[in-house]
Design a protein around this motif. Structure first.
Motif, PDB file in Angstrom:
ATOM      1  N   HIS A   3      -3.216   1.763   8.942  1.00 16.28           N
ATOM      2  CA  HIS A   3      -4.012   1.463  10.140  1.00 16.28           C
ATOM      3  C   HIS A   3      -5.479   1.864   9.942  1.00 16.28           C
ATOM      4  O   HIS A   3      -6.395   1.150  10.361  1.00 16.28           O
ATOM      5  N   ALA A   4      -5.692   3.009   9.318  1.00 16.24           N
ATOM      6  CA  ALA A   4      -7.070   3.459   9.073  1.00 16.24           C
ATOM      7  C   ALA A   4      -7.787   2.513   8.123  1.00 16.24           C
ATOM      8  O   ALA A   4      -8.968   2.168   8.312  1.00 16.24           O
ATOM      9  N   THR A  10       1.984   4.525   7.497  1.00 15.59           N
ATOM     10  CA  THR A  10       1.521   3.808   8.699  1.00 15.59           C
ATOM     11  C   THR A  10       0.093   4.186   9.068  1.00 15.59           C
ATOM     12  O   THR A  10      -0.768   3.312   9.282  1.00 15.59           O
ATOM     13  N   GLU A  11      -0.202   5.487   9.166  1.00 15.65           N
ATOM     14  CA  GLU A  11      -1.541   5.921   9.586  1.00 15.65           C
ATOM     15  C   GLU A  11      -2.603   5.510   8.567  1.00 15.65           C
ATOM     16  O   GLU A  11      -3.687   5.056   8.940  1.00 15.65           O
ATOM     17  N   GLN A  12      -2.253   5.641   7.270  1.00 14.05           N
ATOM     18  CA  GLN A  12      -3.230   5.252   6.257  1.00 14.05           C
ATOM     19  C   GLN A  12      -3.524   3.754   6.323  1.00 14.05           C
ATOM     20  O   GLN A  12      -4.667   3.323   6.183  1.00 14.05           O
ATOM     21  N   ASP A  33       5.851   7.284   4.244  1.00 15.45           N
ATOM     22  CA  ASP A  33       5.400   6.656   5.498  1.00 15.45           C
ATOM     23  C   ASP A  33       3.866   6.555   5.449  1.00 15.45           C
ATOM     24  O   ASP A  33       3.159   7.570   5.506  1.00 15.45           O
ATOM     25  N   ARG A  41       6.904   0.715  11.715  1.00 18.38           N
ATOM     26  CA  ARG A  41       6.176   1.630  10.852  1.00 18.38           C
ATOM     27  C   ARG A  41       6.167   1.054   9.447  1.00 18.38           C
ATOM     28  O   ARG A  41       6.995   0.219   9.088  1.00 18.38           O
TER      29      ARG A  41
END
Length: 641
Positions: A68-69, A64-66, A62, A42
Motif C-alpha cells: 500500500h505504501a 500488505t502495508e509495504q 505479509d 491482504r
C-alpha cells in the motif's frame, strides 16, 4: 497443508490439487521463485529458495502495508508528474553544481528544447549551448551567459528577464533549495509586458494624437531644466493654440475637429527636430519643448510653424483654414521651474492672441502686470451686478427725413467706486470671455424693457445681444420672460446682433432668430458692411433693420475722396434695404453735413451726437417731452450720461 488451508478459505476458489499443480509447473529445481497472493484482502509474498540437495525453503511474508505504501508513492509520483507537466510555468531544478535534476515539458516547449538532449544530469552550460543553437540567444557565447547567471545569483538578484530571438520575453525566477541547488521558474510574460507598455504609454500620451501628454511633457521639462541650469544652454517652451478651432468644431462637428487635430499634430511634428518634444495639453492646446537652443533659433521655428499652418487642411471634403498663435518662454531667463515657464509661455500666448492671432510673442516681464490687472478687473466685474454698479443710458434714434423720434438704443455703463466710469470696450469683451455677459445681458434686457414702459407706445427700445447669449436654447425664453414681467409689447423691442452671432452655429442661431421674430420682436443687423458675408445673411433671414457701421459715417465731411466712396457705399446699402423693405439706420452722425449726405443717400433713420449723446433715463424722458413739444434736438441742451 493445502487442504487445511482450503478449509480456512485461504485458497480462494482453488482446490488443493489446483494449487499443487501450479506449484509443480512454476517451480524449477535449483531456481528461486517468488509469488504474491491475496488472502482475505491482504497481500502475502511467498519466496521459494532451493536447497542444495533438492526441495525448497518457502518463506511467507505479509507485505500488505509495504504494498500500500509503495502504491501510494507511485500515485504521488504520478500526480507530481501530472502537476509538473501541466504547469503554466516552465520548471527546472539544478543542483549546486548547476546540473539538471528535473524539468517539465513546459520548460522544454518554452525554449523549443529537445527532450533527447535536455535530460537529468546535463549541465546548465550545455542547455544554454543547445538553446543558442536554436536561435534563442544572440551575440554571446554559452560560457559568458552562464557566468552572468552565476554573478546574478551571487549578487542576490533572483529575478531576471530574457528576450528571445523571436521577440518573446521570459521572466526567470530562482529559488534556493534547502540542501543546495536551485528551483528555476520560467514564464512567458510577453503579453503582460506588452500590456504594461501600452498602459504606460497611455498614461503618458494623448489618446487622440498619440503625442506626449501634459504629464510626460512636464517630466521632460524637468529634465531639460536640469540640463539648462547645469550647462548654461537655454531651453525654450512654446505654448500653441489653434485659431478659430471652436468655430470649426461647432460648424463641422467634433469628428472633423478630431481629424483636424491629428493633421495639425502631424504637420507641426514635421517642423521639429527629433530631439524636440511636442505635446497635446488638451483641446486645441499644444506645447513644444526645444533644448538646447537660442532665441534666434526659436524665433525662426515659431515663424516657420505659423507660416506652415496658413496652408488649408482638407478634412472629409472640407477645406479648413486655421491659424496658430504661439507664446514663448526661455529658461533660465524667464523661469527655473516648470510652473514658471508654463505661466510665462501662457502669458505670451495670451498676448499673441489679443494682438490679432496668427503670430508669436516672447514673454516680457510687463505681461504679468497686465494679466494681474485683467484678473483684478474680472474680480470687480463679478461683483458689479450684485453691487448695483451698472446703469443704462439711452441714445435717441430719429427719422432721417424729419427727425421724428422712433426709439432709443440702450447702452450699458459701469460706474466703479474706485475705477470710475469703465469704458464698455474694456469690460464687455471680458464679460463675454468669462460668461458674465449672460447675467449682465439679462439684466440689461429687463432694465431696458422696464424703462421703455414709461415711454409713449410709438417709441421702441433697442438692445444689443452678444454672440455668447445665443449659446444654448434659453434666449427666447428669457426674452419672453422679460417682456411679460413688465408688460412691454414685443413689437416695441429691437434686438441688435452682429455678424459674429451668425458665424457661430449658424443653423441653431437661425432657429433662435426665427423664434424671436415669431414673438413679434424686430431683429437688427448691427455693424453692417464690416463683415465678409453679410449679404448672404440678408438673403437667409428677413432682418427688420440694417445699421450701417460708424466707420462709413466718420469721413463723410472730411476728405472728398473718402466722402465720395463712403457715400456710394451708404447709398448702395440704403438702396439694398429699400429693395428688400428693410429700414436702414446710420450711427455715429455728428455734423449737419453728415446728416444731409445720409438723408440724400436714402437712409431711413439716424443716431449720433448730432441728435443727442447717450443720456440717463430721466434725460431720455425729457428728450421725449421736448420732441413732443416740437423742440428740435439741436435746440436743447444735451443731458449727457
Amino acid at each position: 497443508i493445502l487442504d487445511h488451508g482450503m478449509t480456512r478459505g485461504n485458497l480462494g476458489g482453488d482446490t488443493a490439487e489446483d494449487r499443487v499443480a501450479r506449484l509443480r509447473a512454476g517451480l524449477t529445481p535449483g531456481v528461486p521463485a517468488s509469488y504474491r497472493r491475496f488472502v482475505h484482502n491482504r497481500i502475502f509474498k511467498a519466496s521459494y529458495e532451493p536447497m542444495p540437495h533438492g526441495g525448497w525453503v518457502a518463506i511467507h511474508e505479509d507485505v500488505t502495508e509495504q504494498e500500500h505504501a509503495a502504491e501510494a508513492m507511485r500515485e504521488q509520483h504520478r500526480r507530481f508528474d501530472a502537476a509538473l507537466n501541466n504547469m503554466a510555468h516552465g520548471l527546472a531544478m539544478f543542483d549546486s553544481a548547476l546540473n539538471l535534476l528535473v524539468c517539465n515539458r513546459r520548460y522544454l516547449t518554452l525554449y523549443g528544447l529537445s527532450p533527447e538532449v535536455v535530460k537529468p544530469g546535463i549541465a546548465m552550460r550545455d542547455i544554454v549551448a543547445h538553446s543558442m543553437a536554436l536561435g534563442n540567444y544572440a551575440g554571446l557565447d554559452a560560457d559568458t551567459i552562464v557566468a552572468g547567471y552565476v554573478r546574478q545569483l551571487e549578487a542576490g538578484e533572483y529575478v531576471s528577464y530574457r528576450q528571445l530571438g523571436d521577440g518573446r520575453i521570459i521572466e526567470v525566477v530562482y529559488e534556493t533549495m534547502a540542501h543546495g541547488g536551485w528551483v528555476v521558474m520560467h514564464e512567458d510574460v510577453t503579453l503582460r509586458h506588452r500590456a504594461e507598455q501600452r498602459i504606460a504609454h497611455m498614461a503618458h500620451h494623448d489618446a487622440l494624437t498619440n503625442l506626449p501628454n501634459r504629464a510626460l511633457f512636464r517630466d521632460r521639462m524637468a529634465e531639460g531644466l536640469t540640463q539648462a541650469m547645469a550647462g548654461g544652454e537655454p531651453m525654450a517652451v512654446l505654448c500653441l493654440d489653434l485659431d478659430r478651432f471652436k468655430l470649426i468644431n461647432d460648424t463641422l462637428g467634433h469628428p472633423v475637429g478630431d481629424k483636424l487635430l491629428r493633421a495639425v499634430s502631424d504637420r507641426l511634428g514635421e517642423a521639429l527636430r527629433p530631439t524636440d518634444t511636442i505635446a497635446r495639453l488638451g483641446g486645441d492646446e499644444f506645447a513644444i519643448l526645444v533644448a538646447p537652443t537660442r532665441p534666434h533659433a526659436v524665433e525662426a521655428l515659431a515663424d516657420r510653424m505659423v507660416r506652415i499652418m496658413t496652408a488649408p487642411f482638407v478634412i472629409d471634403g472640407h477645406e479648413i483654414s486655421t491659424g496658430l498663435s504661439i507664446g514663448i518662454a526661455m529658461a533660465p531667463a524667464d523661469g527655473t521651474t516648470a510652473d514658471q515657464l508654463m505661466k510665462c509661455a501662457d502669458l505670451a500666448l495670451y498676448k499673441a492672441k489679443s494682438e490679432g492671432r496668427g503670430s508669436f510673442r516672447f514673454f516680457e516681464p510687463d505681461m504679468s502686470a497686465r494679466v494681474e490687472a485683467r484678473r483684478a478687473l474680472e474680480l470687480d466685474l463679478r461683483q458689479a451686478l450684485g453691487a448695483g454698479e451698472f446703469h443704462l443710458v439711452f441714445q435717441p434714434q430719429v427719422r432721417a427725413e424729419n427727425q421724428v423720434l422712433t426709439g432709443f438704443e440702450a447702452l450699458l455703463r459701469w460706474s466703479h467706486p474706485r475705477r470710475g466710469l469703465v469704458p464698455p470696450a474694456q469690460f464687455i469683451p471680458l464679460a463675454e470671455e468669462t460668461g458674465l455677459i449672460l447675467p449682465i445681458g439679462e439684466w440689461v434686457l429687463r432694465e431696458a424693457c422696464r424703462e421703455a414702459t414709461r415711454w409713449p407706445e410709438a417709441i421702441r427700445i433697442s438692445v444689443n445681444l452678444s454672440p455668447v447669449q445665443f449659446r444654448g436654447r434659453s434666449l427666447t425664453a428669457m426674452v419672453r420672460s422679460a417682456l411679460g414681467a413688465v408688460g412691454l409689447a414685443p413689437g416695441r423691442l429691437e434686438l441688435e446682433i452682429t455678424e459674429a452671432v451668425l458665424l457661430s452655429n449658424e443653423e441653431a442661431t437661425m432657429v433662435e432668430l426665427h423664434d424671436l421674430r415669431a414673438l413679434g420682436i424686430r431683429i437688427v443687423m448691427d455693424d453692417f458692411g464690416v463683415g465678409y458675408s453679410s449679404l448672404s445673411y440678408l438673403r437667409s433671414f428677413p432682418f427688420d433693420k440694417i445699421k450701417i457701421d460708424r466707420s462709413f459715417i466718420a469721413d463723410l465731411d472730411v476728405s472728398r475722396d473718402k466722402s465720395k466712396d463712403n457715400a456710394a457705399i451708404i447709398r448702395a446699402v440704403a438702396d439694398l434695404g429699400a429693395s428688400l423693405t428693410i429700414d436702414t439706420i446710420a450711427e455715429g452722425v455728428e455734423t449737419p453735413e453728415q446728416l444731409a449726405i445720409i438723408r440724400h443717400c436714402g437712409c431711413t433713420e439716424v443716431q449720433g451726437y448730432l441728435i443727442s449723446h447717450p443720456c440717463l433715463a430721466e434725460a431720455a424722458l425729457a428728450f421725449i417731452r421736448d420732441h413732443r413739444d416740437g423742440i428740435r434736438p439741436g435746440e436743447r441742451a444735451a443731458h449727457l450720461a
